[in-house]
Design an enzyme around this catalytic site. Structure first.
Site, PDB file in Angstrom:
ATOM      1  N   ARG A 174       0.843  -1.204   0.000  1.00 50.42           N
ATOM      2  CA  ARG A 174       0.000   0.000   0.000  1.00 50.42           C
ATOM      3  C   ARG A 174       0.871   1.245   0.000  1.00 50.42           C
ATOM      4  NH1 ARG A 174      -3.350  -1.756   5.254  1.00 50.42           N
ATOM      5  NH2 ARG A 174      -4.549  -3.490   4.386  1.00 50.42           N
ATOM      6  N   HIS A 190       2.507  -3.262   5.283  1.00 59.87           N
ATOM      7  CA  HIS A 190       1.970  -3.109   3.922  1.00 59.87           C
ATOM      8  C   HIS A 190       2.713  -2.001   3.174  1.00 59.87           C
ATOM      9  CE1 HIS A 190      -1.542  -5.792   4.064  1.00 59.87           C
ATOM     10  NE2 HIS A 190      -1.752  -5.380   5.300  1.00 59.87           N
ATOM     11  N   HIS A 228     -10.075  -8.117  12.254  1.00 61.54           N
ATOM     12  CA  HIS A 228      -9.522  -9.188  11.429  1.00 61.54           C
ATOM     13  C   HIS A 228     -10.398 -10.437  11.428  1.00 61.54           C
ATOM     14  CE1 HIS A 228      -6.130  -6.482  11.675  1.00 61.54           C
ATOM     15  NE2 HIS A 228      -5.509  -7.177  10.749  1.00 61.54           N
ATOM     16  N   HIS A 231     -10.438 -11.455   7.365  1.00 60.93           N
ATOM     17  CA  HIS A 231      -9.195 -11.748   6.649  1.00 60.93           C
ATOM     18  C   HIS A 231      -8.081 -12.034   7.650  1.00 60.93           C
ATOM     19  CE1 HIS A 231      -8.415  -7.478   7.592  1.00 60.93           C
ATOM     20  NE2 HIS A 231      -7.142  -7.777   7.473  1.00 60.93           N
TER      21      HIS A 231
HETATM   22 ZN    ZN Z   1      -2.914  -6.229   6.774  1.00 63.44          ZN
END
Ligand code: ZN
Length: 248
Positions: A174, A190, A228, A231
């Site tokens: 990201r 990320h 979470h 995922h």
């Molecule tokens: Zn993550």
């Protein structure tokens, strides 16, 4: 963003064919990655050093042993030998910790032309907010891309352990604005290409979380950890098991 399911399906077929050693069908050509994708020209064993050792380490980064991470430093030491042994065992090769023609030949068959493992692509790991590429994070574009490549090889090891059924990457690298949008932590892995959020199906989240500990992921956040439940987050940093609903 995840690529369309059809594309993932096509890649899965390529992976199966490659594993079957039918070399006539190869993945489509793609840009060469920063670490290069030359074939290996010598046998690598404990004590050897060089860029070819480094490339090998990237490809066996998913076999460091439970809770560990393999250094990608170009020096073939005991940890690399142990990783090669686990890789050989995982694929049914003779286990000797030496990367000779058979072992390196298998590594070559597992990778696409851009050095990514057959089951994953840069397109699945780049900007998680729908952009493309590896720029705008908290490291250079080249470093984020090469770190994402290591992440993919760890995921490949995880996928192999889970019987080669596809793993869905919901979010990988990201940029800083993307990470902000996603509500990620300021120093989220990320931002470095060192993390992936994995969706369930065909695997359960707990199966992914538990198995990931064997494949170079040290930061694992999943069911039972706030935010979470849908995922599993896996990254290569720290030492955090935060998936209380999946046991200890
Ligand atoms: Zn993550």
């Amino acid at each position: 963003m995840s690529p369309p399911g059809r594309r993932r399906g096509a890649r899965a077929v390529v992976a199966v064919v490659l594993l079957g050693s039918t070399l006539a069908l190869v993945a489509p050509a793609a840009p060469v990655a920063a670490d290069g994708c030359a074939t290996w020209r010598r046998t690598l064993s404990q004590g050897t050093t060089g860029s070819d050792v480094r490339r090998l380490q990237v490809r066996v980064a998913g076999y460091p042993g439970f809770g560990r991470r393999l250094s990608v430093d170009g020096e073939f030491g005991p940890a690399t030998r142990a990783a090669v042994r686990r890789f050989q065992a995982a694929y049914g090769l003779g286990v000797d910790g030496i990367a000779g023609p058979r072992t390196l030949g298998l590594v070559e068959r597992l990778q696409d032309d851009d050095c990514t493992p057959a089951g994953f692509s840069f397109g699945e790991l780049d900007d998680g907010c729908g952009g493309r590429g590896f720029d705008g994070g908290r490291t250079t574009t080249a470093t984020a891309r090469s770190t994402a490549l290591v992440t993919m090889w760890k995921l490949q090891a995880l996928r192999h352990a889970l019987r080669e059924r596809p793993i869905t990457v919901a979010s990988g690298f990201r940029s800083i604005p993307c990470n902000r949008l996603a509500g990620g932590a300021a120093r989220s892995r990320h931002l470095f290409g060192d993390a992936a959020d994995l969706d369930a199906g065909p695997h359960t989240l707990c199966a992914l979380a538990r198995q990931a500990r064997h494949h170079g992921f040290q930061g694992i956040y999943g069911p039972g950890y706030p935010g979470h439940s849908s995922h599993v987050h896996v990254d290569g940093s720290g030492r955090s098991w935060r998936a209380p609903r999946c046991g200890i």
